[in-house]
Write a protein that holds these residues in place. Structure first.
Motif, mmCIF file in Angstrom:
data_model
loop_
_atom_site.group_PDB
_atom_site.id
_atom_site.type_symbol
_atom_site.label_atom_id
_atom_site.label_comp_id
_atom_site.label_asym_id
_atom_site.label_seq_id
_atom_site.Cartn_x
_atom_site.Cartn_y
_atom_site.Cartn_z
ATOM 1 N N LYS A 1 -53.757 62.011 -11.108
ATOM 2 C CA LYS A 1 -53.720 62.353 -9.587
ATOM 3 C C LYS A 1 -52.953 63.678 -9.272
ATOM 4 O O LYS A 1 -53.174 64.200 -8.231
ATOM 5 N N ASN A 2 -52.100 63.880 -10.225
ATOM 6 C CA ASN A 2 -51.057 65.079 -10.004
ATOM 7 C C ASN A 2 -50.137 64.665 -8.749
ATOM 8 O O ASN A 2 -49.999 65.617 -7.787
ATOM 9 N N THR A 3 -49.781 63.288 -8.561
ATOM 10 C CA THR A 3 -49.318 62.970 -7.028
ATOM 11 C C THR A 3 -47.926 62.086 -7.834
ATOM 12 O O THR A 3 -48.162 61.344 -8.498
ATOM 13 N N MET A 4 -47.001 62.325 -6.829
ATOM 14 C CA MET A 4 -45.871 61.231 -7.024
ATOM 15 C C MET A 4 -45.635 60.613 -5.791
ATOM 16 O O MET A 4 -45.956 61.318 -4.498
ATOM 17 N N TYR A 5 -44.824 59.623 -5.630
ATOM 18 C CA TYR A 5 -44.687 58.718 -4.521
ATOM 19 C C TYR A 5 -43.234 58.552 -4.492
ATOM 20 O O TYR A 5 -42.515 58.364 -5.462
ATOM 21 N N LEU A 6 -42.830 58.207 -3.183
ATOM 22 C CA LEU A 6 -41.515 57.697 -3.044
ATOM 23 C C LEU A 6 -41.446 56.592 -2.256
ATOM 24 O O LEU A 6 -41.800 56.694 -0.987
ATOM 25 N N GLN A 7 -41.289 55.401 -2.708
ATOM 26 C CA GLN A 7 -41.513 54.283 -1.900
ATOM 27 C C GLN A 7 -40.029 53.880 -1.368
ATOM 28 O O GLN A 7 -39.191 53.627 -2.193
ATOM 29 N N MET A 8 -40.150 53.735 -0.066
ATOM 30 C CA MET A 8 -38.775 53.544 0.708
ATOM 31 C C MET A 8 -38.623 52.255 1.202
ATOM 32 O O MET A 8 -39.550 52.026 2.429
ATOM 33 N N ASN A 9 -37.882 51.120 0.790
ATOM 34 C CA ASN A 9 -37.816 50.124 1.596
ATOM 35 C C ASN A 9 -36.252 50.126 2.013
ATOM 36 O O ASN A 9 -35.524 50.510 1.762
ATOM 37 N N SER A 10 -36.191 48.748 2.801
ATOM 38 C CA SER A 10 -34.909 48.424 3.677
ATOM 39 C C SER A 10 -34.521 49.786 4.119
ATOM 40 O O SER A 10 -33.042 50.002 3.993
ATOM 41 N N LEU A 11 -35.216 50.591 4.840
ATOM 42 C CA LEU A 11 -34.541 51.692 5.414
ATOM 43 C C LEU A 11 -33.519 51.652 6.630
ATOM 44 O O LEU A 11 -33.622 50.649 7.220
ATOM 45 N N LYS A 12 -32.480 52.605 6.502
ATOM 46 C CA LYS A 12 -31.393 52.497 7.342
ATOM 47 C C LYS A 12 -31.304 53.853 8.141
ATOM 48 O O LYS A 12 -32.171 54.589 7.971
ATOM 49 N N PRO A 13 -30.831 53.675 9.460
ATOM 50 C CA PRO A 13 -30.923 55.044 10.218
ATOM 51 C C PRO A 13 -30.252 56.124 9.525
ATOM 52 O O PRO A 13 -30.673 57.052 9.596
ATOM 53 N N GLU A 14 -29.474 55.739 8.591
ATOM 54 C CA GLU A 14 -28.724 57.015 7.865
ATOM 55 C C GLU A 14 -29.654 57.718 6.858
ATOM 56 O O GLU A 14 -29.462 58.546 6.201
ATOM 57 N N ASP A 15 -30.733 57.045 6.536
ATOM 58 C CA ASP A 15 -31.733 57.529 5.885
ATOM 59 C C ASP A 15 -32.628 58.561 6.663
ATOM 60 O O ASP A 15 -33.425 59.317 6.020
ATOM 61 N N THR A 16 -32.537 58.545 7.728
ATOM 62 C CA THR A 16 -33.020 59.720 8.704
ATOM 63 C C THR A 16 -32.812 61.109 8.135
ATOM 64 O O THR A 16 -31.763 61.511 7.992
ATOM 65 N N ALA A 17 -33.944 61.922 7.997
ATOM 66 C CA ALA A 17 -33.807 62.949 7.352
ATOM 67 C C ALA A 17 -35.072 63.765 7.087
ATOM 68 O O ALA A 17 -36.182 63.040 7.311
ATOM 69 N N VAL A 18 -35.052 65.095 6.924
ATOM 70 C CA VAL A 18 -36.254 65.707 6.269
ATOM 71 C C VAL A 18 -36.431 65.549 4.882
ATOM 72 O O VAL A 18 -35.438 65.791 4.173
ATOM 73 N N TYR A 19 -37.511 64.810 4.140
ATOM 74 C CA TYR A 19 -37.553 64.804 2.785
ATOM 75 C C TYR A 19 -38.403 65.733 2.064
ATOM 76 O O TYR A 19 -39.656 66.129 2.610
ATOM 77 N N TYR A 20 -37.763 66.303 0.975
ATOM 78 C CA TYR A 20 -38.482 67.529 0.492
ATOM 79 C C TYR A 20 -38.982 66.917 -0.983
ATOM 80 O O TYR A 20 -38.137 66.479 -1.702
ATOM 81 N N CYS A 21 -40.235 67.296 -1.171
ATOM 82 C CA CYS A 21 -40.792 67.023 -2.624
ATOM 83 C C CYS A 21 -40.349 68.029 -3.551
ATOM 84 O O CYS A 21 -40.322 69.332 -2.891
ATOM 85 N N ALA A 22 -40.060 67.907 -4.663
ATOM 86 C CA ALA A 22 -39.699 69.072 -5.478
ATOM 87 C C ALA A 22 -40.250 68.940 -6.972
ATOM 88 O O ALA A 22 -40.542 67.880 -7.362
ATOM 89 N N ALA A 23 -40.512 70.152 -7.665
ATOM 90 C CA ALA A 23 -40.900 69.875 -8.860
ATOM 91 C C ALA A 23 -40.392 71.194 -9.725
ATOM 92 O O ALA A 23 -39.702 72.183 -8.927
ATOM 93 N N ASN A 24 -40.415 71.001 -10.953
ATOM 94 C CA ASN A 24 -39.981 71.924 -11.940
ATOM 95 C C ASN A 24 -40.684 72.062 -13.388
ATOM 96 O O ASN A 24 -41.113 70.895 -13.603
ATOM 97 N N ARG A 25 -40.720 73.372 -13.707
ATOM 98 C CA ARG A 25 -41.437 73.276 -15.206
ATOM 99 C C ARG A 25 -40.690 72.865 -16.344
ATOM 100 O O ARG A 25 -41.064 72.448 -17.326
ATOM 101 N N ALA A 26 -39.407 72.755 -15.954
ATOM 102 C CA ALA A 26 -38.360 72.178 -16.902
ATOM 103 C C ALA A 26 -38.711 70.730 -16.720
ATOM 104 O O ALA A 26 -39.138 69.910 -16.051
ATOM 105 N N SER A 27 -37.886 70.056 -17.826
ATOM 106 C CA SER A 27 -37.868 68.739 -17.946
ATOM 107 C C SER A 27 -36.700 67.819 -16.975
ATOM 108 O O SER A 27 -36.855 66.796 -17.013
ATOM 109 N N PHE A 28 -36.214 68.610 -16.127
ATOM 110 C CA PHE A 28 -35.293 68.136 -15.225
ATOM 111 C C PHE A 28 -35.454 68.958 -13.754
ATOM 112 O O PHE A 28 -35.728 70.101 -14.000
ATOM 113 N N LEU A 29 -35.092 68.516 -12.720
ATOM 114 C CA LEU A 29 -34.796 69.135 -11.532
ATOM 115 C C LEU A 29 -33.677 70.065 -11.490
ATOM 116 O O LEU A 29 -32.809 69.532 -11.862
ATOM 117 N N ARG A 30 -33.656 71.184 -10.581
ATOM 118 C CA ARG A 30 -32.553 72.186 -10.739
ATOM 119 C C ARG A 30 -32.854 72.846 -9.399
ATOM 120 O O ARG A 30 -33.763 73.615 -9.171
#
Length: 117
Positions: free
Chosen positions: A72-101
């Motif tokens: 499906k060319n789709t990635m998921y982030l399952q977030m459990n036990s969320l805390k107020p400190e987790d409040t943020a803008v979350y950004y999806c990222a991808a790279n053609r390399a084998s690692f994120l940079r």
């Protein structure tokens, strides 16, 4: 070219859960998530390789989980036990390399996650 479309952000109470999704078009290898809280720099949250190997920042280990559905060319982030400190803008990222940079990742538009106390 690579494009990323995020969804799933919103408002949740502390202790609750959210699942973010990121659909990617174009050929990529590594995928993952970063977040940026108000007044803070963007930081790494977690990543997943094309083979399914995951890595996480210490502050989310045991609470967040990344998965991907290559068909499906789709990635998921399952977030459990969320805390107020987790409040943020979350950004999806991808790279053609084998690692994120951060210097050459492709980025989604960001989705707001707000955790109330």
């Amino acid at each position: 070219q690579v494009q990323l479309v995020e969804s799933g952000g919103g408002l949740v109470q502390a202790g609750g859960s959210l699942r973010l999704s990121c659909e990617v078009s174009g050929g990529i290898n590594a995928m993952g998530w970063y977040r940026q809280a108000l007044g803070e720099r963007r930081v790494f949250v977690g990543s997943i390789t094309s083979g399914g190997r995951t890595a996480y920042a210490d502050f989310v280990k045991g609470r967040f989980a990344i998965s991907r559905d290559n068909a499906k060319n789709t990635m998921y982030l399952q977030m459990n036990s969320l805390k107020p400190e987790d409040t943020a803008v979350y950004y999806c990222a991808a790279n053609r390399a084998s690692f994120l940079r951060s210097s050459d990742n492709f980025w989604g538009q960001g989705t707001q996650v707000t955790v109330s106390s």
